[in-house]
Design an enzyme around this catalytic site. Structure first.
Site, PDB file in Angstrom:
ATOM      1  N   LYS A 103       0.249  -0.747   0.256  1.00 55.38           N
ATOM      2  CA  LYS A 103      -0.080   0.115  -0.212  1.00 55.38           C
ATOM      3  C   LYS A 103       1.153   1.417  -0.202  1.00 55.38           C
ATOM      4  CE  LYS A 103      -3.711  -1.086   2.597  1.00 55.38           C
ATOM      5  NZ  LYS A 103      -4.617  -0.762   3.562  1.00 55.38           N
TER       6      LYS A 103
ATOM      7  N   CYS B 178     -19.176   0.403   7.689  1.00 53.64           N
ATOM      8  CA  CYS B 178     -19.796   1.470   9.097  1.00 53.64           C
ATOM      9  C   CYS B 178     -20.637   1.290   9.646  1.00 53.64           C
ATOM     10  CB  CYS B 178     -19.563   3.097   8.941  1.00 53.64           C
ATOM     11  SG  CYS B 178     -17.965   3.420   7.284  1.00 53.64           S
TER      12      CYS B 178
ATOM     13  N   ARG C 284     -17.950  -4.884   2.135  1.00 50.26           N
ATOM     14  CA  ARG C 284     -17.888  -4.980   2.771  1.00 50.26           C
ATOM     15  C   ARG C 284     -19.725  -5.251   2.912  1.00 50.26           C
ATOM     16  NH1 ARG C 284     -13.008  -2.160   5.554  1.00 50.26           N
ATOM     17  NH2 ARG C 284     -14.000  -0.198   4.118  1.00 50.26           N
TER      18      ARG C 284
HETATM   19  C1  UGA Z   1     -21.844   6.432   6.954  1.00 47.50           C
HETATM   20  C2  UGA Z   1     -22.237   7.560   7.283  1.00 47.50           C
HETATM   21  O1  UGA Z   1     -23.194   8.374   5.929  1.00 47.50           O
HETATM   22  C3  UGA Z   1     -20.996   8.462   7.095  1.00 47.50           C
HETATM   23  O2  UGA Z   1     -21.089   9.556   7.650  1.00 47.50           O
HETATM   24  C4  UGA Z   1     -19.596   7.741   8.225  1.00 47.50           C
HETATM   25  O3  UGA Z   1     -18.129   8.485   8.465  1.00 47.50           O
HETATM   26  C5  UGA Z   1     -19.019   6.414   7.894  1.00 47.50           C
HETATM   27  O4  UGA Z   1     -20.905   6.037   7.269  1.00 47.50           O
HETATM   28  C6  UGA Z   1     -18.892   6.177   8.590  1.00 47.50           C
HETATM   29  O5  UGA Z   1     -18.958   5.602   9.514  1.00 47.50           O
HETATM   30  O6  UGA Z   1     -17.465   6.170   7.804  1.00 47.50           O
HETATM   31  P1  UGA Z   1     -20.560   4.908   4.517  1.00 47.50           P
HETATM   32  O7  UGA Z   1     -20.860   3.610   5.077  1.00 47.50           O
HETATM   33  O8  UGA Z   1     -19.905   5.334   3.417  1.00 47.50           O
HETATM   34  O9  UGA Z   1     -21.090   6.436   5.575  1.00 47.50           O
HETATM   35  O10 UGA Z   1     -22.435   5.087   3.146  1.00 47.50           O
HETATM   36  P2  UGA Z   1     -24.194   5.640   3.106  1.00 47.50           P
HETATM   37  O11 UGA Z   1     -23.923   7.189   2.213  1.00 47.50           O
HETATM   38  O12 UGA Z   1     -24.231   6.259   5.141  1.00 47.50           O
HETATM   39  O13 UGA Z   1     -24.675   5.094   2.449  1.00 47.50           O
HETATM   40  C7  UGA Z   1     -24.517   3.205   4.114  1.00 47.50           C
HETATM   41  C8  UGA Z   1     -25.831   2.449   3.390  1.00 47.50           C
HETATM   42  O14 UGA Z   1     -26.634   2.740   3.563  1.00 47.50           O
HETATM   43  C9  UGA Z   1     -25.309   2.250   1.778  1.00 47.50           C
HETATM   44  O15 UGA Z   1     -25.540   0.794   2.147  1.00 47.50           O
HETATM   45  C10 UGA Z   1     -26.863   3.463   0.996  1.00 47.50           C
HETATM   46  O16 UGA Z   1     -27.394   1.965   0.465  1.00 47.50           O
HETATM   47  C11 UGA Z   1     -27.658   3.011   2.764  1.00 47.50           C
HETATM   48  N1  UGA Z   1     -29.060   3.994   2.620  1.00 47.50           N
HETATM   49  C12 UGA Z   1     -28.509   5.199   2.201  1.00 47.50           C
HETATM   50  C13 UGA Z   1     -29.706   4.104   1.781  1.00 47.50           C
HETATM   51  O17 UGA Z   1     -30.373   2.771   2.237  1.00 47.50           O
HETATM   52  N2  UGA Z   1     -30.684   4.454   2.586  1.00 47.50           N
HETATM   53  C14 UGA Z   1     -30.471   6.342   1.916  1.00 47.50           C
HETATM   54  O18 UGA Z   1     -31.227   6.863   2.077  1.00 47.50           O
HETATM   55  C15 UGA Z   1     -29.242   5.874   2.318  1.00 47.50           C
END
Ligand code: UGA
Length: 424
Positions: A39, A255, A322
Site C-alpha cells: 500500500k 460502517c 464489505r
Molecule cells: C456512513 C456515514 O454516512 C458516514 O457519515 C460515516 O462517516 C461512515 O458511515 C463511517 O462511519 O465511516 P458510508 O458507509 O460510506 O457512510 O455510506 P452511506 O452513504 O452512509 O450508505 C450506507 C448504506 O446505507 C449504503 O448501503 C446505502 O445504500 C444505504 N442507504 C443510504 C440506504 O439504503 N438509504 C438511504 O437513504 C441512504
C-alpha cells in the site's frame, strides 16, 4: 504556533488516505504510515489503491507534501499530531477489535511527545481508558463523518467538525481545530466520551432512519402507498429531513452494520438493552432477503433460474463490498438453486470469491442476456442508461426487481417489463 502544522497519519486505509490527501490539500506536510508495504509503495508512486472519486487527483496534486512510509520513525520525527486511522473491525462478539489501536500505542512506548488524534471509530470510553493507562499522553477524539464515494467532498465541506478532549489535552485540541479553520464548518468541542458517542449515535441514527423507511416501504406495499412519495412528503418537514429516507434492499458497508452493532453491544455491556437498535439490525437483515420472495412471486421456484445481479458494491462510486447486500443475495439465491450472474463496473472482481459461485459478467448486457430476472442491487448511474429495449429482447423473462427504486418504473412497464420496486 505554525499555521501549517505538519501532521502524522497512521493507517492509510480509506479514512487515512482521504485524511492525508485532504490535509495536504489544505497545505500541511503529511507524514503517513501503514504497515502494509504494498500500500505504501503504490501510494508513494501516486497510485491510490481504492476507488474514491477525486482522490487520485488530490494525491497527485499534493504529492510533494505527502510522505508515505512503512516505518513509524519519520512520522514521529516530523509530526506532533498523529491522526490514528486504523481499522477497528467488529469481533465475533460484536465488540470493536482495538488491537490495531493498541499496536500504535505500543509503538509510541512511553513517549509523551505526541498527541493521539483518534479518527478511527472506537467504543465510548476508549479515550478515557487510554489516558488512564498512559498518564500524560495527550488525546483528542476527532471522529470522521465521511461517506464512501463522496469522502473528499465530505472532508472539505463538513456539516460539522467534532473535537473531544479533556482539559489536559486542550491545547492539542486547539491545534487540531486550527487544521480545520479554512473549512468554515461549525466546530463542536466536547469531552472525549461525548465525541466518541456522537460518532456512534450519528451512524446508528442514520441506520435507524433507513430501517424505518424500509418498514414503511414494506407496509406501503401491502396498503397501496408509494414510499417514494411518502418519503418526499415526510422529508419536507425540517425536523425529519429528506436525506437517508431512500427505501431499498438494506444498508451495508463497513460502517453502519458495524457501528450499530457496536453501540448495541456497548449498551449491553453497561447493562442497558438498546431495544430500538435490535430491531434496526433485524429489519435490515430481513430487508435483504425480501428480494427472494419478490422473485418467487413471479418465477415460482428459483431452481435452475438465471438471475442477474446488477451491482456488487455496497453503494455506487465505491469498490467496497464489505457487508454488501449482493453477497447475501447471491448466497441466498444459490441456496434456492438459482444460477447467478453479477456485474459491477468496479467491484465484481474483488468480490469473486465471496459471491457463492456466481458468474462475473463482463458487462450489464452480458449479465442480462438470457436471464429470468434482474435485481438492481447498486444504483450505478450506467444502469439507468442501459438500452432497456434491447435488454427486453435479450432476457428470457423480463422481470426487474429494482432494489433501489432507481430505474424509470413507467418506462420499464411501458417497454413490457414486469417491475417490482421497494414499497411502491
Ligand atoms: C456512513 C456515514 O454516512 C458516514 O457519515 C460515516 O462517516 C461512515 O458511515 C463511517 O462511519 O465511516 P458510508 O458507509 O460510506 O457512510 O455510506 P452511506 O452513504 O452512509 O450508505 C450506507 C448504506 O446505507 C449504503 O448501503 C446505502 O445504500 C444505504 N442507504 C443510504 C440506504 O439504503 N438509504 C438511504 O437513504 C441512504
Amino acid at each position: 504556533m505554525d499555521e501549517k502544522e505538519p501532521v502524522g497519519v497512521i493507517g492509510v486505509g480509506w479514512v487515512g488516505v482521504v485524511t492525508a490527501a485532504c490535509l495536504a490539500e489544505l497545505g500541511h506536510e503529511v507524514w503517513a504510515r501503514d504497515i502494509v508495504e504494498e500500500k505504501v509503495a503504490s501510494l508513494s508512486r501516486g497510485e491510490v489503491p481504492i476507488h474514491e472519486p477525486g482522490l487520485p487527483e488530490l494525491v497527485a496534486k499534493n504529492k510533494d507534501r505527502l510522505h508515505f512510509s512503512a516505518d513509524m520513525a519519520p512520522v514521529l520525527e516530523h509530526a506532533r499530531l498523529l491522526f490514528v486511522c486504523v481499522d477497528t473491525p467488529p469481533t465475533y462478539s460484536g465488540d470493536a477489535d482495538l488491537s490495531r489501536v493498541e499496536a500504535v500505542l505500543e509503538e509510541l512506548g512511553d513517549s509523551n511527545d505526541h498527541a493521539l488524534v483518534m479518527k478511527s471509530t472506537v467504543p465510548v470510553g476508549t479515550g478515557r481508558s487510554i489516558q488512564r493507562r498512559r498518564d500524560g499522553l495527550a488525546y483528542v477524539a476527532n471522529p470522521e463523518f465521511l461517506k464512501e464515494g463522496s469522502a473528499v467532498e465530505d472532508f472539505m465541506k463538513p456539516d460539522r467538525v467534532v473535537i473531544g478532549a479533556e482539559d489536559d489535552s486542550a491545547r492539542f485540541a486547539d491545534r487540531v481545530q486550527a487544521l480545520y479553520a479554512a473549512l468554515d464548518a461549525p466546530v463542536v468541542r466536547t469531552d472525549v466520551a461525548s465525541a466518541e458517542m456522537i460518532k456512534l449515535a450519528s451512524n446508528a441514527f442514520l441506520a435507524t432512519k433507513i430501517s424505518f423507511i424500509n418498514e414503511i416501504a414494506n407496509v406501503s406495499e401491502e396498503l397501496g402507498a408509494d414510499v417514494s412519495e411518502v418519503a418526499r412528503g415526510m422529508g419536507l418537514d425540517d425536523r425529519i429531513g429528506w436525506k437517508f429516507l431512500r427505501a431499498g434492499i438494506g444498508y451495508g458497508g463497513s460502517c453502519f452494520p458495524k457501528d450499530v452493532q457496536a453501540l448495541k453491544q456497548l449498551a449491553g455491556n453497561s447493562g442497558y438493552h438498546f431495544q430500538l437498535l435490535t430491531a434496526v439490525v433485524e429489519v435490515n437483515e430481513l430487508q435483504k432477503r425480501r428480494t427472494i420472495g419478490k422473485l418467487q412471486k413471479h418465477l415460482g421456484s428459483l431452481v435452475g433460474k438465471e438471475i442477474a445481479l446488477l451491482g456488487v458494491a455496497f453503494k455506487p462510486h465505491t469498490d467496497d463490498i464489505r457487508e454488501a447486500t449482493s453477497l447475501v443475495l447471491s448466497g441466498r439465491l444459490a441456496g434456492e438453486g438459482a444460477s447467478v450472474r453479477v456485474y459491477d463496473p468496479v467491484a465484481a472482481a474483488k468480490a469473486d470469491s465471496m459471491l457463492a459461485g456466481a458468474r462475473i459478467a463482463d458487462s450489464a448486457m452480458d449479465a442480462l442476456d438470457g436471464a429470468d430476472a434482474a435485481v438492481l442491487v447498486t444504483e450505478w448511474p450506467e444502469f439507468a442508461e442501459l438500452d432497456w429495449a434491447e435488454v427486453k429482447r435479450r432476457m428470457r423473462f423480463p422481470l426487474i426487481v429494482d432494489g433501489r427504486n432507481f430505474l424509470d418504473r413507467e418506462a420499464l412497464i411501458e417497454a413490457g417489463f414486469v417491475y417490482e420496486g421497494i414499497g411502491r
